[in-house]
Scaffold this active site. Structure first.
Site, mmCIF file in Angstrom:
data_model
loop_
_atom_site.group_PDB
_atom_site.id
_atom_site.type_symbol
_atom_site.label_atom_id
_atom_site.label_comp_id
_atom_site.label_asym_id
_atom_site.label_seq_id
_atom_site.Cartn_x
_atom_site.Cartn_y
_atom_site.Cartn_z
ATOM 1 N N HIS A 105 43.645 47.798 55.611
ATOM 2 C CA HIS A 105 43.478 49.020 56.385
ATOM 3 C C HIS A 105 43.893 50.204 55.507
ATOM 4 O O HIS A 105 44.674 50.055 54.552
ATOM 5 C CB HIS A 105 44.356 48.971 57.638
ATOM 6 N N GLU A 146 45.994 52.567 55.821
ATOM 7 C CA GLU A 146 47.422 52.843 55.657
ATOM 8 C C GLU A 146 48.067 51.885 54.655
ATOM 9 O O GLU A 146 48.933 52.282 53.866
ATOM 10 C CB GLU A 146 48.162 52.704 57.005
ATOM 11 N N CYS A 164 47.221 50.661 63.733
ATOM 12 C CA CYS A 164 47.258 49.413 64.501
ATOM 13 C C CYS A 164 48.686 48.857 64.469
ATOM 14 O O CYS A 164 49.552 49.380 63.763
ATOM 15 C CB CYS A 164 46.262 48.400 63.937
ATOM 16 N N CYS A 168 49.839 48.123 60.898
ATOM 17 C CA CYS A 168 50.098 49.304 60.064
ATOM 18 C C CYS A 168 51.294 50.099 60.583
ATOM 19 O O CYS A 168 52.087 50.619 59.788
ATOM 20 C CB CYS A 168 48.856 50.188 60.008
#
Lengths: 175, 334
Positions: free
Chosen positions: A61, A63, A97, A100
Site C-alpha cells: 500500500h 503508506e 487501512c 497501514c
C-alpha cells in the site's frame, strides 16, 4: 475521532492535492487508487501509491511504500529514523487501512490527514486501531472525500481507465 | 528441562475463536401462557404463528409441555398481554389468565455447548455444524496432522534464528511444501516484521516481490526461501518438500481455487503472535490459517484484539495459538 478537513491550512491542502496526483497515477496503472506523500520539515520525503498488483504483494500500500522510502531517506541523510518519523506528517487520499494505520502508529508518526473514509478496510471505520494502540498521532479526515471515493468507485467498477473522471455522488453507498 | 516435562509442550494448541462461538448466547425475556387443553396444542400453534408470528425467534420451539411461547416482553407490559393477544385475533380461551416470563435465546445457538445452555431455558432448534464443532472443541487435527504442524513450527523457530526475534514460514497444505520463509529484519526497516518479509517472499514465487531484487532464472518456485536457509532446512528436515507450485498468470487462472494467488489457501506459521499490521497483512493476503507459538501483549490474534474475527472484513482466516509455545517463548530472551 474524524475531524472535519475544513480546518486544513493552505499548506496542508497543497500537500493533499499532491497526494491526489499519485492516486490518479495508480488508477492509470490499474492499481487501487490511493496516493500518499510524507512531509518532514515542510518537504516531501516520500511519495507513492499502491503497487499491489505489480508486486503481487497485497501489503504494498502507498503508506507502507512511503515508510520504506523514509527509511532510505534517513539512512542517506544520516538521520535517526525514529526522530524523523515522529516529526513526519502523512497526507493520503484514503483513510489508511487497518494494516497501514497500525504501521503508522507503530512508527509513532506525527499526524495523518486523509481524504475519504475506507469502508472496506479502514483503520478507524472498520476497526479502531487507535483504540488498541493508543498512539499520539493526530488524525484528520474528509478533505476532497467525494473525489477520493470517486476514484475508488471507478477502480472497483472496472470501468475503462481512460474514461473521463466523473463527479460521483457517494453518500450512503459503499465503494 | 526434564524429560518428564516434554510431552506437556507438545499439546497446548488451541483455536482463537470469534466471541459468538465462545460466549453464551444472549438471552431475552418472553411471555408464555398456560395451555388449558392439551388437545388444542397443534391448532393453537398454527393460530399463534399466523396471528403473532415472531420471525426473529424462529429458532425457538413454540411449546414446552403445557406452556406456550407468546412474544418478547418488549412488546407490552404483563397486564396488557391478554389484550394484545385478543387484538391480534388469537383465541385467548385456549390459555389461562396466568402469564409467565421466561428467558429464551435471542439468537440461534451456533455450537452444541451453547445449545445445551439455552435449550434448558426454553427448547430451541439446533443444526450442528460438524466442522465448527471440531474447531470449537479443539479436535480438528489428527495425530499426524499435529505432527506436521509441529514440524513446521520447528522450522519457524530455526528460521527465526536468522533474525532478531520472530520467524515465519508459509506452507502450501496441498503439497505440504514450504513456499516461503521470513525472519525479523526490523533493525533494517521498521516494516520488516517476520510475517511481512514472508509475505513478500511469497510474492517472489509469483513473479513479484518488493523488498529484494528479483533475479532472473527458472528458480521462481524456490524464490521465497533464501539459499542458505533452504540448505539448512533441507539438511534438518529431509523428506520435506520446499517451493511453491507453478505460478500462473492472471489470464491463465480459471477458477478461484486455481493459483497460487497471494497467500490464498496457504497456512502461515509464526513463532510470535502477529501484531495488528501483520495480522491485517495476512487478511489482505488471504491466508487460510495462521498458527502461532507464543502470545505477545501487542498481539492481534487473541491478546490485544482479534483482527481475524472482525465481521466487516471481506476475508477471514482461522487462528491457532500455543503451538510449541514454550520453545517459542524461549526465543524472546535471545
Amino acid at each position: 475521532m474524524i475531524m472535519d478537513a475544513s480546518v486544513l491550512s493552505d499548506d496542508e491542502k497543497k500537500f493533499m492535492d499532491e497526494a491526489f496526483k499519485y492516486a490518479q497515477e495508480a488508477l492509470e496503472a490499474q492499481e487501487v487508487p490511493v496516493g500518499c506523500i510524507f512531509i518532514y520539515e515542510n518537504e516531501i520525503i516520500a511519495l507513492g501509491r499502491n503497487e499491489v498488483n505489480r508486486t503481487r504483494n497485497a501489503t504494498r500500500h502507498a503508506e507502507i511504500i512511503c515508510i520504506d522510502q523514509v527509511n532510505e531517506y534517513a539512512k542517506k541523510n544520516g538521520l535517526d529514523l525514529k526522530s524523523v518519523l515522529a516529526e513526519t506528517s502523512v497526507y493520503v487520499t484514503v483513510e489508511p487501512c487497518i494494516m497501514c494505520a497500525a504501521a503508522l502508529y507503530n512508527v509513532n508518526i506525527k499526524s495523518i490527514i486523509f481524504g475519504c473514509q475506507n469502508d472496506r478496510f479502514g483503520g478507524q471505520t472498520v476497526f479502531d486501531v487507535a483504540k488498541v494502540l493508543g498512539p499520539k498521532t493526530t488524525v484528520k479526515g474528509g478533505f476532497r472525500a467525494e473525489e477520493a471515493m470517486g476514484l475508488l468507485k471507478e477502480f472497483y467498477k472496472g470501468t475503462n481507465p481512460s474514461a473521463p473522471s466523473t463527479k460521483v455522488k457517494t453518500k450512503g453507498k459503499k465503494m | 528441562m526434564s524429560a518428564a516435562k516434554r510431552p506437556k509442550l507438545e499439546v497446548a494448541m488451541e483455536p482463537v475463536l470469534p466471541e459468538d462461538l465462545t460466549e453464551d448466547v444472549p438471552l431475552i425475556e418472553a411471555y408464555t401462557g398456560i395451555i388449558l387443553d392439551a388437545k388444542s396444542i397443534s391448532r393453537m400453534v398454527v393460530d399463534l404463528n399466523s396471528t403473532i408470528p415472531i420471525s426473529e425467534l424462529a429458532h425457538l420451539k413454540r411449546v414446552r409441555a403445557k406452556e406456550i411461547l407468546l412474544f418478547p416482553t418488549t412488546f407490552t407490559t404483563p397486564d396488557k398481554v391478554i389484550e394484545v393477544l385478543k387484538r391480534k385475533g388469537f383465541n385467548v380461551e385456549w390459555i389461562s389468565d396466568q402469564i409467565n416470563v421466561v428467558q429464551v435465546a435471542e439468537v440461534p445457538p451456533k455450537t452444541k455447548k451453547q445449545y445445551d445452555v439455552v435449550n434448558k431455558l426454553w427448547p430451541c432448534n439446533f443444526h450442528s455444524n460438524k466442522y465448527l464443532e471440531k474447531l470449537c472443541t479443539n479436535s480438528l487435527f489428527n495425530v499426524s496432522e499435529l505432527e506436521d504442524h509441529k514440524r513446521f513450527m520447528r522450522m519457524c523457530i530455526d528460521v527465526s534464528k536468522h533474525g532478531i526475534k520472530a520467524g515465519a514460514i508459509v506452507v502450501d497444505p496441498k503439497t505440504r511444501s514450504v513456499v516461503a520463509v521470513g525472519f525479523d529484519k526490523t533493525s533494517e526497516n521498521p516494516n520488516k516484521h517476520a510475517v511481512m518479509v514472508a509475505i513478500d517472499n511469497v510474492a517472489r514465487t509469483q513473479d513479484g516481490g518488493a523488498w529484494e531484487p528479483i533475479e532472473d532464472g527458472d528458480g521462481a518456485s524456490l524464490a521465497g526461501i533464501p539459499g542458505n536457509i533452504l540448505d539448512d532446512l533441507n539438511a534438518n528436515y529431509p523428506g520435506n518438500s520446499f517451493g511453491a507450485s507453478c505460478y500462473k498468470g492472471k489470464d491463465e487462472i480459471e477458477s478461484p481455487d486455481d493459483g497460487p494467488y497471494l497467500c490464498t489457501n496457504y497456512y502461515v506459521y509464526v513463532t510470535h503472535e502477529p501484531c495488528i499490521m501483520c495480522a491485517m497483512a495476512l487478511i489482505h493476503s488471504r491466508a487460510k490459517r495462521v498458527f502461532y507459538g507464543t502470545s505477545v501483549p501487542e498481539g492481534a490474534l487473541g491478546t490485544a484484539c482479534k483482527i481475524h474475527t472482525v465481521k466487516d472484513l471481506n476475508h477471514h482466516y482461522e487462528a491457532f495459538r500455543g503451538l510449541l509455545k514454550e520453545e517459542c517463548e524461549r526465543l524472546n530472551g535471545s
